[in-house]
Enzyme design. Structure first.
Site, PDB file in Angstrom:
ATOM      1  N   THR A 135       0.956  -1.196   0.230  1.00  0.00           N
ATOM      2  CA  THR A 135      -0.052   0.315   0.053  1.00  0.00           C
ATOM      3  C   THR A 135       0.858   1.178  -0.321  1.00  0.00           C
ATOM      4  O   THR A 135       1.979   1.538   0.219  1.00  0.00           O
ATOM      5  CB  THR A 135      -1.263  -0.226   1.211  1.00  0.00           C
ATOM      6  OG1 THR A 135      -1.449   1.473   1.431  1.00  0.00           O
ATOM      7  CG2 THR A 135      -0.029  -0.140   2.921  1.00  0.00           C
ATOM      8  N   ASP A 136       0.084   2.413  -0.365  1.00  0.00           N
ATOM      9  CA  ASP A 136       1.279   3.943  -0.057  1.00  0.00           C
ATOM     10  C   ASP A 136       1.223   4.265   1.113  1.00  0.00           C
ATOM     11  O   ASP A 136       2.082   4.696   1.106  1.00  0.00           O
ATOM     12  CB  ASP A 136       0.466   5.189  -1.332  1.00  0.00           C
ATOM     13  CG  ASP A 136      -0.847   5.003  -0.945  1.00  0.00           C
ATOM     14  OD1 ASP A 136      -1.289   4.108   0.464  1.00  0.00           O
ATOM     15  OD2 ASP A 136      -2.217   5.718  -1.728  1.00  0.00           O
ATOM     16  N   GLU A 137      -0.121   3.831   1.762  1.00  0.00           N
ATOM     17  CA  GLU A 137       0.309   4.237   3.126  1.00  0.00           C
ATOM     18  C   GLU A 137       1.576   3.961   3.965  1.00  0.00           C
ATOM     19  O   GLU A 137       2.055   4.125   4.766  1.00  0.00           O
ATOM     20  CB  GLU A 137      -0.760   3.783   4.348  1.00  0.00           C
ATOM     21  CG  GLU A 137      -2.443   3.037   3.472  1.00  0.00           C
ATOM     22  CD  GLU A 137      -3.250   3.792   4.188  1.00  0.00           C
ATOM     23  OE1 GLU A 137      -2.948   3.323   5.701  1.00  0.00           O
ATOM     24  OE2 GLU A 137      -5.037   3.270   3.903  1.00  0.00           O
ATOM     25  N   TYR A 160      -1.773  -0.532  10.496  1.00  0.00           N
ATOM     26  CA  TYR A 160      -2.016  -0.888  10.015  1.00  0.00           C
ATOM     27  C   TYR A 160      -0.248  -0.803   8.500  1.00  0.00           C
ATOM     28  O   TYR A 160       0.242  -1.750   7.818  1.00  0.00           O
ATOM     29  CB  TYR A 160      -3.094  -0.610   9.042  1.00  0.00           C
ATOM     30  CG  TYR A 160      -3.170  -0.984   7.435  1.00  0.00           C
ATOM     31  CD1 TYR A 160      -3.505  -2.549   7.162  1.00  0.00           C
ATOM     32  CD2 TYR A 160      -3.476   0.419   6.511  1.00  0.00           C
ATOM     33  CE1 TYR A 160      -3.369  -2.673   5.781  1.00  0.00           C
ATOM     34  CE2 TYR A 160      -3.100  -0.706   5.478  1.00  0.00           C
ATOM     35  CZ  TYR A 160      -3.307  -1.577   4.854  1.00  0.00           C
ATOM     36  OH  TYR A 160      -3.221  -1.665   3.210  1.00  0.00           O
ATOM     37  N   LYS A 164       2.222  -3.314   7.347  1.00  0.00           N
ATOM     38  CA  LYS A 164       2.471  -3.834   5.345  1.00  0.00           C
ATOM     39  C   LYS A 164       3.190  -3.151   5.715  1.00  0.00           C
ATOM     40  O   LYS A 164       4.793  -3.547   4.120  1.00  0.00           O
ATOM     41  CB  LYS A 164       1.116  -2.701   5.099  1.00  0.00           C
ATOM     42  CG  LYS A 164       0.070  -2.937   5.173  1.00  0.00           C
ATOM     43  CD  LYS A 164      -0.159  -5.247   4.282  1.00  0.00           C
ATOM     44  CE  LYS A 164      -0.100  -4.651   3.033  1.00  0.00           C
ATOM     45  NZ  LYS A 164      -0.711  -6.104   2.296  1.00  0.00           N
TER      46      LYS A 164
HETATM   47  P1  NAD Z   1      -9.517  -7.285   2.095  1.00  0.00           P
HETATM   48  O1  NAD Z   1      -9.753  -7.391   2.836  1.00  0.00           O
HETATM   49  O2  NAD Z   1     -11.156  -6.790   0.911  1.00  0.00           O
HETATM   50  O3  NAD Z   1      -9.454  -8.677   1.720  1.00  0.00           O
HETATM   51  C1  NAD Z   1      -8.765  -9.459   2.812  1.00  0.00           C
HETATM   52  C2  NAD Z   1      -8.503 -10.433   1.800  1.00  0.00           C
HETATM   53  O4  NAD Z   1      -7.490 -11.718   2.815  1.00  0.00           O
HETATM   54  C3  NAD Z   1     -10.049 -11.438   2.427  1.00  0.00           C
HETATM   55  O5  NAD Z   1     -11.044 -12.186   1.662  1.00  0.00           O
HETATM   56  C4  NAD Z   1      -9.392 -12.712   4.340  1.00  0.00           C
HETATM   57  O6  NAD Z   1     -10.644 -13.673   4.286  1.00  0.00           O
HETATM   58  C5  NAD Z   1      -8.052 -12.613   3.700  1.00  0.00           C
HETATM   59  N1  NAD Z   1      -7.306 -13.308   4.465  1.00  0.00           N
HETATM   60  C6  NAD Z   1      -7.632 -12.293   6.569  1.00  0.00           C
HETATM   61  N2  NAD Z   1      -6.859 -12.517   6.922  1.00  0.00           N
HETATM   62  C7  NAD Z   1      -5.629 -14.065   6.393  1.00  0.00           C
HETATM   63  C8  NAD Z   1      -5.527 -14.852   6.584  1.00  0.00           C
HETATM   64  N3  NAD Z   1      -4.376 -14.527   8.320  1.00  0.00           N
HETATM   65  N4  NAD Z   1      -4.973 -15.746   5.897  1.00  0.00           N
HETATM   66  C9  NAD Z   1      -5.294 -16.056   4.560  1.00  0.00           C
HETATM   67  N5  NAD Z   1      -6.509 -15.010   3.910  1.00  0.00           N
HETATM   68  C10 NAD Z   1      -6.897 -14.463   4.594  1.00  0.00           C
HETATM   69  O7  NAD Z   1      -8.679  -6.505   1.463  1.00  0.00           O
HETATM   70  P2  NAD Z   1      -7.994  -5.763  -0.268  1.00  0.00           P
HETATM   71  O8  NAD Z   1      -8.671  -4.266  -0.233  1.00  0.00           O
HETATM   72  O9  NAD Z   1      -9.076  -6.377  -1.150  1.00  0.00           O
HETATM   73  O10 NAD Z   1      -6.287  -5.615   0.272  1.00  0.00           O
HETATM   74  C11 NAD Z   1      -6.197  -6.492  -0.762  1.00  0.00           C
HETATM   75  C12 NAD Z   1      -4.608  -6.064  -0.114  1.00  0.00           C
HETATM   76  O11 NAD Z   1      -4.466  -5.030  -1.420  1.00  0.00           O
HETATM   77  C13 NAD Z   1      -3.960  -6.107   1.139  1.00  0.00           C
HETATM   78  O12 NAD Z   1      -2.701  -6.955   1.191  1.00  0.00           O
HETATM   79  C14 NAD Z   1      -4.119  -4.304   1.206  1.00  0.00           C
HETATM   80  O13 NAD Z   1      -2.791  -4.234   1.844  1.00  0.00           O
HETATM   81  C15 NAD Z   1      -3.430  -3.839  -0.647  1.00  0.00           C
HETATM   82  N6  NAD Z   1      -3.833  -2.990  -0.823  1.00  0.00           N
HETATM   83  C16 NAD Z   1      -4.836  -2.244  -0.860  1.00  0.00           C
HETATM   84  C17 NAD Z   1      -5.771  -1.278  -0.821  1.00  0.00           C
HETATM   85  C18 NAD Z   1      -7.177  -0.481  -0.327  1.00  0.00           C
HETATM   86  O14 NAD Z   1      -7.442   0.190  -0.712  1.00  0.00           O
HETATM   87  N7  NAD Z   1      -7.765  -1.721  -0.328  1.00  0.00           N
HETATM   88  C19 NAD Z   1      -4.609  -0.325  -1.551  1.00  0.00           C
HETATM   89  C20 NAD Z   1      -3.509  -1.240  -1.722  1.00  0.00           C
HETATM   90  C21 NAD Z   1      -2.906  -2.066  -0.971  1.00  0.00           C
HETATM   91  O1  DAU Z   2      -4.059   4.131   0.542  1.00  0.00           O
HETATM   92  C1  DAU Z   2      -4.373   2.494   0.632  1.00  0.00           C
HETATM   93  C2  DAU Z   2      -5.076   1.746   1.487  1.00  0.00           C
HETATM   94  O2  DAU Z   2      -6.688   2.915   1.186  1.00  0.00           O
HETATM   95  C3  DAU Z   2      -4.851   0.917   1.701  1.00  0.00           C
HETATM   96  O3  DAU Z   2      -3.277   0.009   1.992  1.00  0.00           O
HETATM   97  C4  DAU Z   2      -6.207   0.502   2.605  1.00  0.00           C
HETATM   98  O4  DAU Z   2      -6.021  -0.442   2.835  1.00  0.00           O
HETATM   99  C5  DAU Z   2      -7.487   1.119   2.345  1.00  0.00           C
HETATM  100  O5  DAU Z   2      -8.130   0.446   4.086  1.00  0.00           O
HETATM  101  C6  DAU Z   2      -7.472   2.616   2.537  1.00  0.00           C
HETATM  102  O6  DAU Z   2      -7.391   3.179   3.733  1.00  0.00           O
HETATM  103  P1  DAU Z   2      -7.909   4.445   3.949  1.00  0.00           P
HETATM  104  O7  DAU Z   2      -7.695   4.643   6.101  1.00  0.00           O
HETATM  105  O8  DAU Z   2      -7.646   5.320   3.080  1.00  0.00           O
HETATM  106  O9  DAU Z   2      -9.246   3.936   3.504  1.00  0.00           O
HETATM  107  P2  DAU Z   2     -11.162   3.910   4.730  1.00  0.00           P
HETATM  108  O10 DAU Z   2     -11.785   3.670   3.312  1.00  0.00           O
HETATM  109  O11 DAU Z   2     -10.725   3.762   5.700  1.00  0.00           O
HETATM  110  O12 DAU Z   2     -10.347   6.224   4.478  1.00  0.00           O
HETATM  111  C7  DAU Z   2     -10.877   6.710   3.548  1.00  0.00           C
HETATM  112  C8  DAU Z   2     -10.302   8.015   4.075  1.00  0.00           C
HETATM  113  O13 DAU Z   2     -12.101   8.511   4.623  1.00  0.00           O
HETATM  114  C9  DAU Z   2      -9.700   8.638   5.195  1.00  0.00           C
HETATM  115  O14 DAU Z   2      -9.385   9.532   4.884  1.00  0.00           O
HETATM  116  C10 DAU Z   2     -10.656   8.565   6.779  1.00  0.00           C
HETATM  117  C11 DAU Z   2     -12.287   8.278   6.107  1.00  0.00           C
HETATM  118  N1  DAU Z   2     -13.623   7.969   6.409  1.00  0.00           N
HETATM  119  C12 DAU Z   2     -13.726   6.835   6.052  1.00  0.00           C
HETATM  120  C13 DAU Z   2     -14.582   5.719   6.833  1.00  0.00           C
HETATM  121  C14 DAU Z   2     -14.091   4.364   6.690  1.00  0.00           C
HETATM  122  C15 DAU Z   2     -14.289   8.946   7.003  1.00  0.00           C
HETATM  123  O15 DAU Z   2     -14.356  10.116   7.033  1.00  0.00           O
HETATM  124  N2  DAU Z   2     -14.985   7.859   7.413  1.00  0.00           N
HETATM  125  C16 DAU Z   2     -15.542   6.861   7.503  1.00  0.00           C
HETATM  126  O16 DAU Z   2     -16.460   5.905   8.346  1.00  0.00           O
END
Ligand code: NAD
Ligand code: DAU
Length: 354
Positions: A135-137, A160, A164
């Site tokens: 992730t970019d975080e 988190y 990562k």
């Molecule tokens: P998600 O939470 O939707 O899915 C995670 C999946 O991993 C789920 O299906 C869960 O059951 C599985 N999982 C969790 N713990 C596990 C374990 N111990 N063993 C096996 N499976 C397990 O997540 P996502 O948003 O699809 O993110 C996927 C990947 O991409 C993550 O590594 C996250 O850090 C990265 N990522 C997400 C975002 C985003 O915006 N969502 C952006 C950048 C990177």
């Molecule tokens: O940047 C990549 C990341 O983006 C991934 O690595 C993470 O897995 C993914 O969850 C996401 O993280 P964020 O914290 O940016 O996403 P989230 O959707 O939780 O929140 C987006 C923005 O909105 C953040 O600034 C917090 C705000 N927010 C979020 C929620 C859930 C609110 O204001 N209210 C809310 O209820």
């Protein structure tokens, strides 16, 4: 028996991004066998993959990446040629209330996979690949100016992102120390279908539909860079096949939105889709206590993947957002299914008592 040229392990394939990656690989590479390993936590859902579950080149295995001996035996059984590792605890708010789970899954789970790949490929690493999705975080929080590049020093600030960042470092260490053929990518915020409604966009779509308050953290001034999930899946495909060993690639939408501006845009779209008076949905906006340690701004410079691998986002944000809203409105059953049971308790703890 079907003969496959490659057997690929995709971890976390029942989650949001993972399900899009599994679907893409199943359809695009019928000569690859895809094994989807997922623990099916609250975020994993096999309904995300209903359309491909009977394909010949697909197999689902339920299991936990934290279970070392299970992971070792899985690699022995399937003799994987490649790993695309997405399984993780992924929600920042949950990492604030319960950090420990993030340490086990995101760090220990990644190490178990690295060890199993190393053990299996030790004699012959040619044409093998361990792809770690990050992730970019990990880069921390930006001020008004600048963007994250691949060499930006790590500065994670939530449990988190720290978990990562830790796993990214360990993956790189296995490349340098053991010559494990790794590649890493760091992506910005994804949006699209099948995202669990704890994340901003699906949560707010669900709440607007049900006339519930829209809990905006702090003043809504934080900025995120949004990318359509299928564009991320395409980037993952490119990096898996053409990315350079040991390298890191940033992936982003070049699409920064301040939260409150994005929320207002979503409200307008929802009014239109639901046939409501303009302004109805925006009235649901409720400012609540800020997220602890809330990163102010993320912005990704993705010129490396664009120049070296020819990737670019395929959709304008307006089109992606419209498609996403339409999907959640059309897939009411999916949304109702994931927001029953455990979700109610989470919602109560996260928002009602806030
Ligand atoms: P998600 O939470 O939707 O899915 C995670 C999946 O991993 C789920 O299906 C869960 O059951 C599985 N999982 C969790 N713990 C596990 C374990 N111990 N063993 C096996 N499976 C397990 O997540 P996502 O948003 O699809 O993110 C996927 C990947 O991409 C993550 O590594 C996250 O850090 C990265 N990522 C997400 C975002 C985003 O915006 N969502 C952006 C950048 C990177
Ligand atoms: O940047 C990549 C990341 O983006 C991934 O690595 C993470 O897995 C993914 O969850 C996401 O993280 P964020 O914290 O940016 O996403 P989230 O959707 O939780 O929140 C987006 C923005 O909105 C953040 O600034 C917090 C705000 N927010 C979020 C929620 C859930 C609110 O204001 N209210 C809310 O209820």
């Amino acid at each position: 028996m079907e003969k496959f040229v490659n057997t690929i392990l995709i971890t976390g394939g029942a989650g949001f991004i993972g399900s899009h990656v599994v679907r893409l690989f199943i359809k695009k590479y019928p000569n690859y066998k895809i094994v989807n390993l997922d623990k099916l936590t609250y975020a994993g859902n096999l309904n995300n993959l209903k359309d491909i579950e009977n394909e010949k080149n697909y197999e689902f295995v339920k299991g936990d990446i934290v279970d070392e001996s299970f992971i070792q035996s899985l690699f022995k059984k399937y003799q994987f040629d490649g790993v695309i590792h997405l399984a993780a605890e992924s929600h920042v708010d949950r990492s604030i209330t319960n950090p420990t789970e993030f340490i086990y899954t995101n760090i220990v789970g990644t190490v178990n996979l690295l060890n199993a790949a190393r053990g299996l490929w030790n004699e012959d690493m040619i044409d093998k690949r361990f792809y770690h999705i990050s992730t970019d975080e990990v880069y921390g929080s930006l001020g008004d100016e600048g963007m994250f590049v691949e060499t930006t020093p790590y500065d994670p600030r939530s449990p988190y992102s720290a978990s990562k960042a830790s796993s990214d470092h360990i993956v790189r260490a296995y490349f340098h120390t053991f010559k494990l053929p790794v590649v890493i990518s760091n992506c910005s915020n994804n949006y699209g279908s099948y995202q669990f409604p704890e994340k901003l966009l699906p949560l707010f779509i669900h709440n607007i539909k049900n006339n519930k308050p829209l809990p905006v953290y702090g003043k809504g001034e934080n900025i995120r860079d949004w990318l359509y999930v299928e564009d991320h899946a395409n980037a993952i495909d490119l990096i898996f096949h053409k990315g350079k060993e040991g390298e890191t690639y940033n992936i982003g939408g070049n699409n920064e939105w301040q939260n409150i501006k994005l929320i207002k845009k979503l409200c307008e779209l929802m009014d239109d889709k639901l046939g409501r008076e303009p302004g109805t949905s925006e009235n649901l906006v409720t400012y609540v206590k800020d997220r602890a340690g809330h990163d102010m701004r993320y912005a990704i410079d993705s010129s490396k993947i664009q120049q070296e691998l020819g990737w670019e986002p395929s959709l304008e944000f307006e089109e992606g957002l419209e498609k996403t809203v339409a999907w959640y409105l059309e897939n009411e059953d999916w949304l109702n299914n994931v927001t029953s049971g455990e979700y109610q308790k989470y919602y109560e703890q996260q928002y009602v008592k806030r």
